[in-house]
Design a protein around this motif. Sequence first.
Motif, short mmCIF file in Angstrom:
data_model
loop_
_atom_site.label_atom_id
_atom_site.label_comp_id
_atom_site.label_asym_id
_atom_site.label_seq_id
_atom_site.Cartn_x
_atom_site.Cartn_y
_atom_site.Cartn_z
N THR A 37 5.97 -4.11 -2.12
CA THR A 37 7.08 -3.79 -3.03
C THR A 37 7.88 -2.57 -2.59
O THR A 37 8.85 -2.19 -3.25
N GLY A 38 7.47 -1.95 -1.47
CA GLY A 38 8.21 -0.80 -0.96
C GLY A 38 7.90 0.50 -1.67
O GLY A 38 8.64 1.47 -1.52
N LYS A 39 6.83 0.55 -2.44
CA LYS A 39 6.49 1.75 -3.18
C LYS A 39 5.54 2.67 -2.42
O LYS A 39 5.23 3.76 -2.88
N ALA A 40 5.10 2.25 -1.23
CA ALA A 40 4.18 3.06 -0.43
C ALA A 40 4.90 4.26 0.14
O ALA A 40 6.07 4.18 0.52
N LYS A 41 4.21 5.37 0.22
CA LYS A 41 4.76 6.60 0.80
C LYS A 41 4.46 6.68 2.29
O LYS A 41 5.13 7.41 3.01
N ALA A 42 3.44 5.96 2.75
CA ALA A 42 3.04 6.01 4.15
C ALA A 42 2.25 4.75 4.48
O ALA A 42 1.80 4.03 3.59
N ILE A 43 2.10 4.50 5.78
CA ILE A 43 1.26 3.40 6.25
C ILE A 43 0.56 3.88 7.52
O ILE A 43 1.17 4.52 8.37
N ARG A 44 -0.71 3.59 7.61
CA ARG A 44 -1.47 3.95 8.82
C ARG A 44 -1.11 2.99 9.94
O ARG A 44 -0.86 1.81 9.69
N PHE A 45 -1.10 3.50 11.16
CA PHE A 45 -0.81 2.64 12.30
C PHE A 45 -1.85 1.52 12.41
O PHE A 45 -1.52 0.40 12.78
N SER A 46 -3.09 1.81 12.07
CA SER A 46 -4.14 0.78 12.15
C SER A 46 -3.86 -0.34 11.14
O SER A 46 -4.09 -1.52 11.43
N THR A 47 -3.33 0.00 9.97
CA THR A 47 -2.97 -1.00 8.98
C THR A 47 -1.77 -1.80 9.45
O THR A 47 -1.76 -3.03 9.35
N LEU A 48 -0.77 -1.12 9.98
CA LEU A 48 0.41 -1.79 10.51
C LEU A 48 0.02 -2.74 11.64
O LEU A 48 0.50 -3.87 11.72
N GLU A 49 -0.87 -2.29 12.50
CA GLU A 49 -1.35 -3.12 13.61
C GLU A 49 -2.05 -4.37 13.09
O GLU A 49 -1.80 -5.48 13.57
N ALA A 50 -2.90 -4.21 12.09
CA ALA A 50 -3.63 -5.35 11.52
C ALA A 50 -2.68 -6.35 10.87
O ALA A 50 -2.84 -7.57 11.01
N ILE A 51 -1.67 -5.85 10.18
CA ILE A 51 -0.68 -6.73 9.54
C ILE A 51 0.12 -7.48 10.60
O ILE A 51 0.33 -8.69 10.49
N CYS A 52 0.55 -6.78 11.64
CA CYS A 52 1.31 -7.42 12.71
C CYS A 52 0.46 -8.48 13.41
O CYS A 52 0.97 -9.55 13.77
N LYS A 53 -0.79 -8.19 13.61
CA LYS A 53 -1.70 -9.16 14.25
C LYS A 53 -1.86 -10.40 13.36
O LYS A 53 -1.79 -11.53 13.84
N ALA A 54 -2.07 -10.18 12.07
CA ALA A 54 -2.27 -11.29 11.13
C ALA A 54 -1.02 -12.15 10.98
O ALA A 54 -1.11 -13.36 10.81
N LEU A 55 0.15 -11.51 11.04
CA LEU A 55 1.41 -12.24 10.85
C LEU A 55 2.09 -12.61 12.17
O LEU A 55 3.16 -13.24 12.16
N ASP A 56 1.47 -12.23 13.29
CA ASP A 56 2.02 -12.49 14.62
C ASP A 56 3.48 -12.03 14.69
O ASP A 56 4.40 -12.83 14.90
#
Length: 75
Positions: A37-56
């Motif tokens: 929803t865009g309410k996050a203040k930050a995102i960890r690179f490890s989380t971003l990496e996992a999301i990118c991997k899951a969504l290709d």
Amino acid sequence: MPIIVNLDVMMAKRKISLNELSERVDLTLSNLSILKTGKAKAIRFSTLEAICKALDCQPGDILEYESDKKKTPNR
């Protein structure tokens, strides 16, 4: 905020639910929902990496920068 989160768009393109993505990236539904929803203040690179991997996809497919100058000033 000038950072736009397009996670919902990528999820729709990949036809993946919030529940399924949550399981794939090992993130709670509530935290993933905050990010979606865009309410996050930050995102960890490890989380971003996992999301990118899951969504290709690439990080730029999920995160977008919008300059404040694009917005119409209130007068």
